[in-house]
Design a protein around this motif. Structure first.
Motif, PDB file in Angstrom:
ATOM      1  N   GLN A 133      25.811-132.403 -88.010  1.00 31.60           N
ATOM      2  CA  GLN A 133      26.054-131.696 -89.267  1.00 31.60           C
ATOM      3  C   GLN A 133      25.262-130.385 -89.307  1.00 31.60           C
ATOM      4  O   GLN A 133      25.773-129.374 -89.803  1.00 31.60           O
ATOM      5  N   ASP A 168      26.858-126.819 -89.969  1.00 29.17           N
ATOM      6  CA  ASP A 168      26.318-125.974 -91.054  1.00 29.17           C
ATOM      7  C   ASP A 168      25.921-124.595 -90.528  1.00 29.17           C
ATOM      8  O   ASP A 168      26.174-123.579 -91.174  1.00 29.17           O
ATOM      9  N   GLY A 203      28.535-137.167 -88.777  1.00 27.16           N
ATOM     10  CA  GLY A 203      27.948-135.883 -89.152  1.00 27.16           C
ATOM     11  C   GLY A 203      28.932-135.050 -89.960  1.00 27.16           C
ATOM     12  O   GLY A 203      28.688-133.880 -90.262  1.00 27.16           O
ATOM     13  N   GLU A 204      30.046-135.649 -90.322  1.00 27.15           N
ATOM     14  CA  GLU A 204      31.071-134.953 -91.117  1.00 27.15           C
ATOM     15  C   GLU A 204      30.538-134.646 -92.516  1.00 27.15           C
ATOM     16  O   GLU A 204      29.656-135.339 -93.016  1.00 27.15           O
ATOM     17  N   HIS A 205      31.104-133.622 -93.159  1.00 26.59           N
ATOM     18  CA  HIS A 205      30.779-133.347 -94.559  1.00 26.59           C
ATOM     19  C   HIS A 205      31.592-134.230 -95.497  1.00 26.59           C
ATOM     20  O   HIS A 205      31.117-134.617 -96.557  1.00 26.59           O
TER      21      HIS A 205
END
Lengths: 219, 219
Positions: free
Chosen positions: A21, A25, A130-132
Motif C-alpha cells: 500500500q 500511495d 495492500g489494496e485500498h
C-alpha cells in the motif's frame, strides 16, 4: 519482575500488505481488490471498465489464477498493462504475490490498479493484499442466499456489484433479499446492479471509481 | 547401520477418509462428493434427484456450508434425512467433518449418500472424504474457460454435470470447448448436460447414479 507483553505484531502477510500500500500511495495509485466466485464476471468487468473509462483514468491490472494466462491476455488485448499471477494450485492471492507482480507495472503512469483475485468466495477475503478498497461481484445466477452462506467477503467489501442483471428474468434471484442480507452484514457497503454484457449500470460503477480515485488524491 | 525408511504414511485426513469409506461399505451405501462453485446448483441438484428418483433409491444428504443450515433445511423439507455441517469459515469439507456427521444418518436404511461440499472450485478437490465417487457441477453461466483455470477438480471428478443449460441461449458458453478441455484433463470423465430447473437431462444423471449403486452392490 515484569512479564514482557508483545502486542499487535503484524503477520508476515499484513507486513507485506502495508509495504504494497505504501508503494501504491507513493505513486498515487488506487488499489482495488476484485473478488468473486469463478465465472461471476471479474475479467469481463475489467474489460468493460477499460472500455467505459475510455482513457479518463490510467489503468493497470493484475490477474490471479491457479493456471493459464487467459485473463491477463484478455485485459492486455485492450491495450492496458497487465500481469498474470499463477498461484499453481493456491486458492487466493496474498500480499507477497502482489509484491512480486507490482514491479512489472508502470505505477508512475497509472491512476488505478485492478487486482483480479482467484475465483473463490471464501479464502481471498482472509488475505489483505495492500489494496485500498475491496470490490466484490455476485452474479445473479448464483442465487440470493450467498451473502448469508459466505458472510466474510460481504462483510469486508466496500462495494458489492450484482452482475449479470440481464439474466434476472431467467433466474429466481431476489435483489431486495440479497441487498438486505448484504447490508445486515455490512451497513457501509454500497450495492450497485450492473451487466457487463449490456453495459447497464456501468456508469454508476465508473462514477464510484472516479470518486474514490479523487478521494485518494485529496489525502 | 540400517537407516529406517518409512513409506506411504497416510495423512490424518486420508486415514479418516478410509474409515468413512469402510463404514459406508459396511452398510452398502454409495458415497458421492458433490463439488462446485457457489451457486452452481448443488442443492437444487439434490432436490431434483430426490424428486426424480421418487423413492427408487433410499437417499441421505450431508450439506457443508460456512454458515447457516439453509441447504440441509431445503433437503430435509423433501423428506429425506439430512445433516448440516457448518465449517465456521473453512472453505472445504474434510474427512473428520464427515466422520462427525455420519452417525446422525440412518446408514442401515440408505442406498446413496450425497455430500454437498462447500461452494468452492479449488480447495474441496484436495480433501478426500472417503467418498466412492466425485461429481462436479459447472453452471454454463460460469463460462467455458473454467476447466483450464481450475484443473484439479475437473481432473479428479468421475462425472461432470453441465448445469443450467436452459440458460445456454443467453450465455456465451461453448459446450464443445468446455467438454474438450475437461476430457483433456480427465479422459475417463463422463460429461452430461442438465437443467435442474426444467428437468432436462436428469434421467441420464439418475441412470448414471443407479448404475453406480448397482456396481457397488456387486463388489
Amino acid at each position: 519482575m515484569k512479564v514482557p507483553v508483545v502486542e499487535k505484531i503484524l503477520s508476515a502477510n499484513d507486513r507485506l500488505a502495508l509495504e504494497n500500500q505504501a508503494l501504491l500511495d507513493a505513486h498515487g495509485v488506487l488499489g482495488v481488490n476484485l473478488m468473486a466466485s469463478p465465472g461471476a464476471g471479474k475479467t469481463s468487468l475489467i474489460e468493460a471498465t477499460i472500455d467505459t473509462l475510455a482513457g479518463r483514468l490510467r489503468l493497470g491490472a493484475i490477474d490471479g489464477d491457479i493456471a493459464t494466462s487467459l485473463d491477463a491476455d484478455r485485459v492486455a488485448a485492450r491495450g492496458i498493462p497487465a500481469v498474470q499471477i499463477n498461484t499453481g494450485g493456491g486458492c487466493h492471492l496474498d500480499a507477497n504475490m502482489l509484491k512480486s507482480a507490482l514491479p512489472d507495472l508502470p505505477l508512475h503512469d497509472m491512476d488505478l490498479l485492478l487486482v483480479e483475485n482467484v475465483g473463490n468466495l471464501v479464502c481471498p477475503a482472509e488475505f489483505d493484499l495492500g489494496e485500498h478498497l475491496r470490490v466484490m461481484l455476485l452474479s445473479v445466477t448464483e442465487g440470493h442466499d450467498k451473502p448469508a452462506k459466505y458472510p466474510l467477503m460481504f462483510r469486508t467489501s466496500n462495494l458489492l456489484l450484482l452482475n449479470k442483471i440481464d439474466l434476472l428474468t431467467y433466474c429466481d434471484f431476489d435483489v431486495a433479499a440479497a441487498t438486505a442480507t448484504a447490508r445486515d452484514l455490512n451497513p457501509a457497503q454500497t450495492v450497485l446492479q450492473i451487466s457487463c454484457r449490456t453495459g447497464d449500470g456501468l456508469d454508476a460503477w465508473i462514477a464510484w471509481l472516479e470518486a474514490r480515485v479523487a478521494e485518494l488524491r485529496r489525502t
